[in-house]
Design a protein around this motif. Sequence first.
Motif, short mmCIF file in Angstrom:
data_model
loop_
_atom_site.label_atom_id
_atom_site.label_comp_id
_atom_site.label_asym_id
_atom_site.label_seq_id
_atom_site.Cartn_x
_atom_site.Cartn_y
_atom_site.Cartn_z
N ASP A 21 0.76 -1.28 0.01
CA ASP A 21 0.16 0.00 -0.08
C ASP A 21 0.89 1.33 -0.04
N THR A 22 1.88 1.36 0.91
CA THR A 22 2.87 2.53 0.91
C THR A 22 3.46 2.67 -0.46
N ILE A 23 4.01 1.57 -1.19
CA ILE A 23 4.62 1.64 -2.41
C ILE A 23 3.66 2.27 -3.41
N SER A 24 2.41 1.73 -3.49
CA SER A 24 1.39 2.17 -4.23
C SER A 24 1.26 3.54 -4.16
N ASP A 25 1.18 4.24 -2.91
CA ASP A 25 0.78 5.66 -2.51
C ASP A 25 2.09 6.30 -3.06
N TRP A 26 3.32 5.86 -3.00
CA TRP A 26 4.40 6.69 -3.45
C TRP A 26 4.42 6.86 -5.10
N SER A 27 4.08 5.59 -5.49
CA SER A 27 3.89 5.58 -7.21
C SER A 27 2.91 6.52 -7.63
N HIS A 28 1.79 6.66 -7.15
CA HIS A 28 0.66 7.64 -7.41
C HIS A 28 1.18 9.07 -7.28
N ASP A 29 2.13 9.21 -6.28
CA ASP A 29 2.62 10.65 -5.79
C ASP A 29 3.44 10.87 -7.08
N ALA A 30 4.25 9.98 -7.35
CA ALA A 30 5.58 10.54 -8.25
C ALA A 30 4.84 10.46 -9.77
N GLY A 72 5.27 13.76 -11.64
CA GLY A 72 5.79 13.71 -12.95
C GLY A 72 5.00 14.41 -14.13
N ALA A 73 3.68 14.31 -14.16
CA ALA A 73 2.93 14.79 -14.99
C ALA A 73 2.81 16.50 -15.08
N TRP A 74 2.85 16.86 -13.62
CA TRP A 74 2.93 18.11 -13.32
C TRP A 74 4.16 18.82 -13.96
N LEU A 75 5.53 18.15 -13.70
CA LEU A 75 6.76 18.73 -13.91
C LEU A 75 6.65 18.72 -15.71
N ALA A 76 6.22 17.85 -16.28
CA ALA A 76 6.20 17.39 -17.86
C ALA A 76 5.35 18.62 -18.17
N GLY A 77 4.24 18.98 -17.64
CA GLY A 77 3.33 20.20 -17.94
C GLY A 77 4.04 21.45 -18.11
N ILE A 78 4.80 21.63 -17.04
CA ILE A 78 5.70 22.87 -16.87
C ILE A 78 6.72 23.01 -17.77
N ALA A 79 7.28 21.74 -17.93
CA ALA A 79 8.39 21.80 -19.25
C ALA A 79 7.78 22.05 -20.60
N SER A 80 6.73 21.55 -20.88
CA SER A 80 5.93 21.88 -22.01
C SER A 80 5.59 23.11 -22.42
N ARG A 81 5.23 23.87 -21.24
CA ARG A 81 4.95 25.37 -21.35
C ARG A 81 5.97 26.20 -21.58
N LYS A 82 7.28 25.94 -20.84
CA LYS A 82 8.45 26.45 -20.99
C LYS A 82 8.89 26.30 -22.31
N ALA A 83 8.77 25.10 -22.94
CA ALA A 83 9.28 24.70 -24.23
C ALA A 83 8.52 25.80 -25.44
N VAL A 84 7.17 25.68 -25.21
CA VAL A 84 6.59 26.40 -25.87
C VAL A 84 7.02 28.03 -26.15
N GLN A 85 7.00 28.45 -24.94
CA GLN A 85 7.57 29.85 -24.52
C GLN A 85 8.87 30.15 -25.18
N GLY A 86 9.73 29.19 -25.10
CA GLY A 86 11.11 29.57 -25.58
C GLY A 86 10.97 29.50 -27.13
N ALA A 87 10.34 28.39 -27.78
CA ALA A 87 10.06 28.42 -28.98
C ALA A 87 9.67 29.73 -29.70
N ARG A 88 8.50 30.40 -29.05
CA ARG A 88 7.84 31.70 -29.45
C ARG A 88 8.76 32.71 -29.32
N ALA A 89 9.66 32.76 -28.46
CA ALA A 89 10.85 33.76 -28.04
C ALA A 89 11.82 33.61 -29.27
N VAL A 90 11.95 32.53 -29.68
CA VAL A 90 13.21 32.20 -30.66
C VAL A 90 12.51 32.77 -31.95
#
Length: 107
Positions: free
Chosen positions: A51-60, A64-82
């Motif tokens: 149960d503990t490992i399952s909770d940790w994996s859901h949190d991770a 990870g999805a949150w970080l991927a969203g931020i990275a995607s937004r920053k990449a789009v912003q960078g492409a627009r700046a270029v």
Amino acid sequence: MRLEDLFTSRRRQHDPLEALAAQIGELRRQTRHISRALSHNAGDVAGDFGDTISDWSHDAARQGAWLAGIASRKAVQGARAVQRDPVPVIAVIGTVALLASLLARRR
């Protein structure tokens, strides 16, 4: 009540092998009891650990999805700046190429 119990003088002496066999039987019963308790507790611990490992994996996964969203937004912003002004990117790429060629010549 047995007849041997009535006549104490005729009572047999306690056989050491019978006493040893009784002790071994008692040890077997205790061992079975301990084995059952350990297997029950091991199952509980394994369930809690899972149960503990399952909770940790859901949190991770959520983070990870949150970080991927931020990275995607920053990449789009960078492409627009270029697209708006490509000169700084060209200058950075030129600087990196120049440094790489200088470092390659030193070796």
